[in-house]
Motif scaffolding. Sequence first.
Motif: not given
Length: 271
Positions: A3-6, A219-240
């Motif tokens: 789910w977190s890769t969405g 376990v479902g709360y893995i999604e909001p934790v990992l979601n921005p990490i995937w985006v940062f690692v691949v697309l370098h989008e940095r949240p505030s």
Amino acid sequence: MLWSTGGLFIKWTSLSGLELSFGRSLLAAITVAIFTRREGFGLNKVTALASILYAALLVLFVLATKQTTAANAIFLQYTAPVYLLIFEPLFYKEKFRSRDLIVVIACIVGMSLFFVGQLRPQDVIGNLLALASGLCFACYFLLLRHSKSRNVNRASSVIYGNVLVVLIAAPAGLKALPHMTSHDALSVIYLGVVQIGLAYTLFTAAMARGVRSLDAGIVGYIEPVLNPIWVFVVLHERPSQWALVGGGIIVLAVVCHMLAEARRRRQVAVS
């Protein structure tokens, strides 16, 4: 984790929110229907309303992710438990405790931090769409608790919700088909078949095998934790920094509440 890769794959395509939603939901509906076909495709009034809410949260989340950062979209969608704490006592006559109020206040503080600092207009719009997605998510869960939801295929609302999205997004999706790149097509296939279809099937299979709702929720709360990490690692989008602090407050408050509630129920059961 699936789910977190969405957020990553939604951000990674050049398709608009509705264009992407068309193919994603079409493939998701087919995938879930294949995996759960033995349970039939019955529908009643409760699951029909749940389908509408599920369709709304899908579209709102995709549009939110396109407008604001992936971190903002997923953290604000996961404010759903806050609305549940407010609505469940009203719909199911459950007692609203002082601990619930503390969690609600903490999450409201966390939500407010997403609107602090320099925001682009689209960030504000995206944040509001994500909050609306969280509200739909909460109402969807309320309906899943209804006794009539158990009388039909547990995946009915997911299947028909995705079908509704297909109908809504069809004009945009069909228009975009001739112009899709192979990268866009692969992203849409992954989102529909794996990120929704396979992930939902695995989740419901685990629940059917006796996984507790509390464990599934944590376990479902893995999604909001990992979601921005995937985006940062691949697309370098940095949240505030404010968004990260606010998201941390929301996740911590909800998980602590779930653990405290589980401990209370064990004590009641023992006594």
